[in-house]
Design an enzyme around this catalytic site. Structure first.
Site, PDB file in Angstrom:
ATOM      1  N   ARG A  41      38.676 -17.944  42.296  1.00  0.00           N
ATOM      2  CA  ARG A  41      38.557 -18.228  43.739  1.00  0.00           C
ATOM      3  C   ARG A  41      37.780 -17.102  44.424  1.00  0.00           C
ATOM      4  O   ARG A  41      37.395 -16.112  43.787  1.00  0.00           O
ATOM      5  CB  ARG A  41      39.942 -18.359  44.366  1.00  0.00           C
ATOM      6  N   ASP A  86      45.939 -11.340  32.299  1.00  0.00           N
ATOM      7  CA  ASP A  86      46.281 -10.310  33.275  1.00  0.00           C
ATOM      8  C   ASP A  86      45.436  -9.105  32.879  1.00  0.00           C
ATOM      9  O   ASP A  86      45.713  -8.441  31.875  1.00  0.00           O
ATOM     10  CB  ASP A  86      47.780  -9.985  33.193  1.00  0.00           C
ATOM     11  N   SER A  89      34.766  -1.249  47.320  1.00  0.00           N
ATOM     12  CA  SER A  89      35.048  -1.679  48.704  1.00  0.00           C
ATOM     13  C   SER A  89      34.650  -0.540  49.633  1.00  0.00           C
ATOM     14  O   SER A  89      34.653   0.634  49.217  1.00  0.00           O
ATOM     15  CB  SER A  89      36.545  -1.955  48.859  1.00  0.00           C
ATOM     16  N   TYR A 145      44.930   1.066  47.342  1.00  0.00           N
ATOM     17  CA  TYR A 145      43.700   0.268  47.212  1.00  0.00           C
ATOM     18  C   TYR A 145      42.457   1.169  47.311  1.00  0.00           C
ATOM     19  O   TYR A 145      41.536   1.067  46.491  1.00  0.00           O
ATOM     20  CB  TYR A 145      43.696  -0.788  48.322  1.00  0.00           C
ATOM     21  N   ALA A 177      42.228   4.374  46.732  1.00  0.00           N
ATOM     22  CA  ALA A 177      42.126   5.235  45.544  1.00  0.00           C
ATOM     23  C   ALA A 177      41.560   4.442  44.367  1.00  0.00           C
ATOM     24  O   ALA A 177      40.712   4.942  43.618  1.00  0.00           O
ATOM     25  CB  ALA A 177      43.501   5.804  45.189  1.00  0.00           C
ATOM     26  N   LYS A 200      39.588   1.823  44.506  1.00  0.00           N
ATOM     27  CA  LYS A 200      38.181   1.468  44.751  1.00  0.00           C
ATOM     28  C   LYS A 200      37.284   2.705  44.691  1.00  0.00           C
ATOM     29  O   LYS A 200      36.118   2.626  44.293  1.00  0.00           O
ATOM     30  CB  LYS A 200      38.046   0.750  46.097  1.00  0.00           C
TER      31      LYS A 200
HETATM   32  P1  NAD Z   1      40.924 -12.988  46.112  1.00  0.00           P
HETATM   33  O1  NAD Z   1      42.319 -12.551  46.274  1.00  0.00           O
HETATM   34  O2  NAD Z   1      40.500 -14.295  46.640  1.00  0.00           O
HETATM   35  O3  NAD Z   1      40.472 -12.936  44.578  1.00  0.00           O
HETATM   36  C1  NAD Z   1      40.931 -11.965  43.693  1.00  0.00           C
HETATM   37  C2  NAD Z   1      40.885 -12.545  42.309  1.00  0.00           C
HETATM   38  O4  NAD Z   1      41.422 -11.587  41.378  1.00  0.00           O
HETATM   39  C3  NAD Z   1      41.754 -13.812  42.178  1.00  0.00           C
HETATM   40  O5  NAD Z   1      41.063 -14.759  41.417  1.00  0.00           O
HETATM   41  C4  NAD Z   1      42.985 -13.301  41.439  1.00  0.00           C
HETATM   42  O6  NAD Z   1      43.640 -14.279  40.692  1.00  0.00           O
HETATM   43  C5  NAD Z   1      42.372 -12.246  40.551  1.00  0.00           C
HETATM   44  N1  NAD Z   1      43.356 -11.307  40.023  1.00  0.00           N
HETATM   45  C6  NAD Z   1      44.243 -10.558  40.723  1.00  0.00           C
HETATM   46  N2  NAD Z   1      45.009  -9.848  39.880  1.00  0.00           N
HETATM   47  C7  NAD Z   1      44.606 -10.149  38.615  1.00  0.00           C
HETATM   48  C8  NAD Z   1      45.024  -9.755  37.319  1.00  0.00           C
HETATM   49  N3  NAD Z   1      46.009  -8.869  37.128  1.00  0.00           N
HETATM   50  N4  NAD Z   1      44.386 -10.293  36.255  1.00  0.00           N
HETATM   51  C9  NAD Z   1      43.385 -11.184  36.415  1.00  0.00           C
HETATM   52  N5  NAD Z   1      42.942 -11.598  37.618  1.00  0.00           N
HETATM   53  C10 NAD Z   1      43.552 -11.088  38.704  1.00  0.00           C
HETATM   54  O7  NAD Z   1      40.069 -11.823  46.753  1.00  0.00           O
HETATM   55  P2  NAD Z   1      38.501 -11.636  46.992  1.00  0.00           P
HETATM   56  O8  NAD Z   1      38.357 -11.302  48.409  1.00  0.00           O
HETATM   57  O9  NAD Z   1      37.697 -12.713  46.395  1.00  0.00           O
HETATM   58  O10 NAD Z   1      38.318 -10.264  46.187  1.00  0.00           O
HETATM   59  C11 NAD Z   1      37.494 -10.118  45.041  1.00  0.00           C
HETATM   60  C12 NAD Z   1      37.214  -8.630  44.858  1.00  0.00           C
HETATM   61  O11 NAD Z   1      36.489  -8.139  45.986  1.00  0.00           O
HETATM   62  C13 NAD Z   1      38.498  -7.777  44.787  1.00  0.00           C
HETATM   63  O12 NAD Z   1      38.311  -6.751  43.839  1.00  0.00           O
HETATM   64  C14 NAD Z   1      38.595  -7.193  46.180  1.00  0.00           C
HETATM   65  O13 NAD Z   1      39.290  -5.975  46.191  1.00  0.00           O
HETATM   66  C15 NAD Z   1      37.112  -7.004  46.510  1.00  0.00           C
HETATM   67  N6  NAD Z   1      36.854  -6.901  47.941  1.00  0.00           N
HETATM   68  C16 NAD Z   1      37.128  -7.939  48.783  1.00  0.00           C
HETATM   69  C17 NAD Z   1      36.862  -7.795  50.140  1.00  0.00           C
HETATM   70  C18 NAD Z   1      37.140  -8.893  51.117  1.00  0.00           C
HETATM   71  O14 NAD Z   1      36.978  -8.665  52.332  1.00  0.00           O
HETATM   72  N7  NAD Z   1      37.501 -10.080  50.705  1.00  0.00           N
HETATM   73  C19 NAD Z   1      36.331  -6.596  50.625  1.00  0.00           C
HETATM   74  C20 NAD Z   1      36.072  -5.568  49.733  1.00  0.00           C
HETATM   75  C21 NAD Z   1      36.324  -5.725  48.383  1.00  0.00           C
END
Ligand code: NAD
Length: 252
Positions: A18, A68, A147, A160, A162, A164
């Site tokens: 997702r 995981d 991030s 978070y 730390a 990133k």
């Molecule tokens: P999201 O929560 O929609 O997606 C995160 C994904 O990681 C999900 O598919 C989830 O199932 C998977 N995941 C979580 N723990 C897991 C594990 N232990 N093993 C396998 N899969 C795991 O979030 P997103 O916004 O799409 O985030 C994606 C990346 O972007 C993340 O690393 C997040 O920190 C980073 N990010 C997001 C934003 C934002 O504003 N959305 C900003 C900066 C960085």
């Protein structure tokens, strides 16, 4: 499982069920990659993402692996299955990530380490396993999802931020370590992107955030996926060890 060594490059994307990860999978499929969708064991099977990838470029091979990624044995299974299926891995996108926000003075050690393990240790394990393959190929791209919180810090996100920030150190060290093998390693630092992760923010927090963003809006997953596609392409062959911010001018 078939053992095919094909000419089509392969991209392995963690957390691709997702949000940003799913969009990265779709974008890289459209750009000509076969795709390994790694999705969290607790989530529904992301058949929709697989079918979208296959539709975007008929002939695209897509496999889905539940894991995981904070667990070494799961990461080993993911990379072994990728190797057995495709015989190669050209691009690794360490995208899986979680937040468990709270003030540091009330944050439990488990709250801290679970975020470090999911966001940072996972990237180390998957990178280490894929680098062995990439080194033999004399070609590879690793892209780590950091991030702006990792660059500038954020109150309530000591864990978070730390994790990133750690990804940035990992990126730069691996870039120096693996450059001579024609492997590039870069990081992306998104600001606020509209995904399930930011959907849980209160309206008040969202409004305050938008007030700080030069472009006056949250980004979309495709804004992040586009830069990943560029870094995965031949045009980015001379870019390594960099942190590229995709934040709409949040930190100006
Ligand atoms: P999201 O929560 O929609 O997606 C995160 C994904 O990681 C999900 O598919 C989830 O199932 C998977 N995941 C979580 N723990 C897991 C594990 N232990 N093993 C396998 N899969 C795991 O979030 P997103 O916004 O799409 O985030 C994606 C990346 O972007 C993340 O690393 C997040 O920190 C980073 N990010 C997001 C934003 C934002 O504003 N959305 C900003 C900066 C960085």
């Amino acid at each position: 499982m078939t053992n095919v060594t094909s000419d089509t490059p392969v991209a392995l994307v963690s957390g691709a069920s997702r949000g940003i990860g799913a969009e990265i999978a779709r974008t890289l499929a459209a750009k000509g990659f076969d795709i390994v969708i790694v999705y969290y064991t607790t989530e529904p099977v992301p058949t929709d993402v697989k079918e979208e990838c296959e539709k975007l470029r008929p002939g695209t091979k897509v496999i889905m692996i539940p894991a995981d990624v904070s667990l070494e044995e799961d990461c080993k299974r993911v990379v072994n299955l990728t190797k057995d299926t495709f015989g190669r891995v050209d691009v690794l996108v360490n995208n899986a990530g979680i937040t468990r926000d709270g003030l540091a003075m009330r944050m439990s050690v488990d709250q801290f380490t679970s975020v470090i393990n999911t966001n940072l240790t996972s990237a180390f394990i998957l990178s280490s396993l894929c680098l062995a393959i990439m080194a033999r190929q004399k070609h590879g791209r690793i892209i780590n999802m950091s991030s702006v919180s990792g660059v500038y810090g954020n109150p309530g996100q000591a864990n978070y931020s730390a994790s990133k920030a750690g990804l940035i150190g990992l990126t730069k060290s691996l870039a120096k370590e693996m450059g001579s093998r024609n492997i590039t390693v870069n990081a992306i630092a998104p600001g606020f992107i509209e995904t399930p992760m930011t959907a849980s923010l209160s309206e008040e927090v969202k409004k305050a955030a938008i007030g700080r963003i030069a472009l006056g809006r949250f980004g979309q997953p495709k804004d992040v996926a586009a830069i990943i596609a560029f870094l995965a392409s031949d045009d980015a062959a001379y870019i390594t060890g960099q942190v590229i911010e995709v934040s709409g001018g949040l930190t100006l």
